[in-house]
Design an enzyme around this catalytic site. Structure first.
Site, PDB file in Angstrom:
ATOM      1  N   GLU A 131     -15.746   8.519   2.622  1.00 47.04           N
ATOM      2  CA  GLU A 131     -16.485   9.438   3.099  1.00 47.04           C
ATOM      3  C   GLU A 131     -16.171  10.832   2.223  1.00 47.04           C
ATOM      4  OE1 GLU A 131     -17.566  11.809   7.266  1.00 47.04           O
ATOM      5  OE2 GLU A 131     -16.565   9.818   7.331  1.00 47.04           O
ATOM      6  N   GLU A 135     -17.887  20.340   6.382  1.00 45.58           N
ATOM      7  CA  GLU A 135     -18.131  20.473   7.768  1.00 45.58           C
ATOM      8  C   GLU A 135     -18.216  21.792   8.131  1.00 45.58           C
ATOM      9  OE1 GLU A 135     -17.103  16.535  10.107  1.00 45.58           O
ATOM     10  OE2 GLU A 135     -15.404  17.388   9.269  1.00 45.58           O
TER      11      GLU A 135
END
Length: 242
Positions: A131, A135
């Site tokens: 990943e 964010e």
């Protein structure tokens, strides 16, 4: 190649990244797209619709929370269900590989609310957990977290943005190379690493969600009576699909 909404500086950086990666011909076009979301092509984008059981999330996914309005509007709403909120999540239907990934977005505001622009693959897709993340924490939208996983091992870094990501659109990019990861804000490099670079093909996601109450110390506690909204104005990639 011009990336819509990125400006000349980002286009030049992206072109240099592609040259560095050696992505040419069919390999380049296999993972390349640019979407301003005038419409949502379901052949290219999957919209999540299911109850979600995960210890980090207080969020079920509902396709009705994804709408077109000056881009892709992602809503987080109070919800009477498995979790206290319904959120919105979209992903590309096909994985891609090394390249330049870019989103122009306005982040959601609110304690316990996360806006995500990221690449992901994992056991659900028959692979290890790799990943690469941007964010945005709704409790303090002047900061962001960049993170990456290789085979399920997390590494992360807090980024001071110098502006409020919930006030207006800004452009965030990931330059994923075989031997390095770089994160950019409005064309400026903010973090680079050569440690534990993921190698597995991943899919591009954008979402908005509420964290579980147990993670209040990390991201705040979401108020179950309040809604939040993020807008993705553009998502682009110059990448290999192989």
């Amino acid at each position: 190649m011009h990336l819509v909404g990125a400006g000349m500086r980002n286009s030049q950086i992206a072109a240099a990244a592609v040259m560095t990666l050696g992505i040419v011909g069919d390999d380049l076009f296999a993972g390349t797209f640019s979407d301003q979301f005038q419409r949502l092509d379901r052949a290219e984008w999957h919209v999540a619709e299911y109850d979600f059981y995960h210890p980090m999330f207080d969020t079920d996914w509902r396709s009705a929370n994804v709408a077109l309005s000056d881009g892709l509007r992602l809503s987080l709403l109070p919800h009477d269900g498995n979790n206290r909120f319904s959120g919105a999540s979209v992903r590309r239907t096909e994985p891609s590989h090394f390249g330049w990934y870019e989103a122009t977005l306005t982040a959601a505001r609110g304690d316990g609310v996360i806006t995500g622009f990221f690449l992901y693959t994992g056991p659900h897709y028959g692979t290890q957990h790799d990943e690469i993340d941007w964010e945005f924490f709704g409790q303090d939208t002047t900061t962001a977290q960049i993170a990456w996983f290789k085979d399920g091992v997390l590494r992360s870094q807090k980024i001071e943005l110098g502006f409020d990501a919930a006030d207006s659109p800004n452009t965030y990019a990931i330059n994923w190379q075989s031997d390095a990861l770089e994160w950019f804000v409005n064309g400026a490099l903010v973090f680079r690493t050569t440690q534990a670079v993921p190698q597995t093909r991943q899919m591009v996601f954008a979402n908005v969600w509420a964290v579980a109450p147990e993670l209040e110390a990390w991201a705040g506690l979401a108020d179950p009576s309040k809604a939040a909204e993020a807008t993705v104005h553009n998502l682009s990639a110059i990448s290999s699909g192989n």
